[in-house]
Scaffold this motif. Sequence first.
Motif, short mmCIF file in Angstrom:
data_model
loop_
_atom_site.label_atom_id
_atom_site.label_comp_id
_atom_site.label_asym_id
_atom_site.label_seq_id
_atom_site.Cartn_x
_atom_site.Cartn_y
_atom_site.Cartn_z
N ILE A 321 0.81 -1.22 0.00
CA ILE A 321 0.00 0.00 0.00
C ILE A 321 0.85 1.28 0.00
O ILE A 321 0.36 2.35 -0.31
CB ILE A 321 -0.98 0.05 1.20
N GLU A 336 3.45 5.00 16.75
CA GLU A 336 2.94 5.77 15.61
C GLU A 336 2.73 4.85 14.42
O GLU A 336 3.53 3.97 14.15
CB GLU A 336 3.95 6.87 15.21
N ILE A 342 -4.91 2.61 9.83
CA ILE A 342 -4.05 1.42 9.83
C ILE A 342 -4.44 0.42 10.92
O ILE A 342 -4.62 -0.77 10.65
CB ILE A 342 -2.55 1.83 9.98
#
Length: 537
Positions: A321, A336, A342
């Motif tokens: 992706i 993060e 996500i």
Amino acid sequence: MQKTNLLILDDKEENIISLSALLADLEYVNIISSTDPNEALKICWKNEISIALVDVQMPDINGFEFVSLLKSNPKTNHIIAIMVTAISKEDKYLLKGLESGAVDYLYKPLNPEITIAKVKSFVKQLYIQEELKQKNSALEESRKELIQLKEAAEDAKKSKENFLANMSHEIRTPINGIVGIIHMLRGSELSTEQRDWINRLDSASNSLILIINDILDISKIDSGMMKIEEENFSIRQKLEDISHIFKNRAEEKKLDFILEIDPNLPEFITTDALRVQQIINNFISNSLKFTDSGKITLKAEVTDQVDKNYTIKFSVTDTGIGIQKDAIEKIFLAFEQGDEGITKKYGGTGLGLAIVKKLAELLKGEITATSEYGKGSEFAFKATFKKVDGLGQGKKDQKDTINKLQSLGPLKVLVAEDNELNSFMLTHILQSWGCIVDMVKNGREAVEHVNQENYDLILMDTHMPVMSGFEAIRAIKNMDHIQKAFTPIITISASVLEHEQAAAYEAGADGVIEKPFDPSDLHQKIRIVLGKGATPS
Ligand code: ADP
């Protein structure tokens, strides 16, 4: 600014009037007066008097006596007393006044300028003192606050460590059982299909271990406890092993997995193999996670070479992706992720790359990431490693399965472990090595058994109900019976925290093994504590 209360004590009214008139223009001074020393004393007790101008010659109580009385009372001893006198300036009088507690003199007839200047300077002194007092108490307050904050930070650190120790124990203990059983099964007769199932089980338990290790790793790195352990190993073999593990997983997602090894890559290098593998594994796991079609390429190329020092770039490229430009920096920060969707879609803790970056720094290497959003990414780790000629002494590349491990003979072993799966697994493994095993579930039972029987070895879990492993070790090591007190003890610690392991040695343990352990490591540890000459790992 608050007004300063100033007392004038003089038996003659006219003196009070003239002194009050002199001081009337002083700012921030509130004048209170009296002709009677007894009344003046009461005023001093009741009011916040800061300065007293005291006439020396008075009928009942003279000025010196009055000041002595002020100074002898804790409620009034702070008052600045100035004697007002018409008597001589001789030293003996001066001394008398000073001894009674007065700080200065004003002489009659009063010089207006000197009188005003003196009173002014004492008022100023009072203000400075007051200011200092306030600053001191503010300082004291912030000191207290700082101490509280420090204590809170220490408490938080301690509870984080405790949480980690507990969580580590709770999760590692069952994983230890699973890993042990997998090893036992590996040593038994299995069909090809069953062997494949075992491999899958193995990889699932490994993933579980990886997650818990990630959490522990980041806190270990943050507290500077992460150490690099160098060893000689075959980097080519390691890459083959890694690609073997991930090829199956790629196939499941119908992805191609390609391994490209530079012909110049040395066979053996020396570094922390586990950490290098951890970095590469992390890249590949991410690529697998974020790629739905296409291929994943693991590549190892030599980018520079000086004598035996090889700079090697390990890269993982995918057709997944990709990552948006503005997100690429922040994905290396702990917790993060590339974007908010996500976690929902792919899960994950956001810890992997933060650990990878810190590990790369520990290995004196660097991490780079390039990506084209929607097309794919490349993550690379580059560092310089020393080429070596072989594995070095005492290093085994492959672990033995338990049944291949040499018999330890009919050792009498006491296993103290509250987790059923673990004690079952330990007993089975030890029996397969020829040992005679007794099992107990807590420290107290262990001490009772040692009192009744003589053992060649004790395997002791550290966290147990009723009596902990540490307490039991201390009790055994303090036994009067010398042979019993010298029974070798290996603690089985689910904690990765160094101080807990150090505590085991302090309690008197002869060896410590971490959960989850590889049975061959246990075998080796036992041989070491029994003095059977195995090479320490
Ligand atoms: P996790 O994957 O557990 O969330 P990581 O620290 O390993 O944590 O990765 C952080 C973020 O970086 C991921 O959430 C993802 O957004 C991004 N990322 C990492 N590797 C890739 C990749 N190969 N392709 C696309 N995005 C990636």
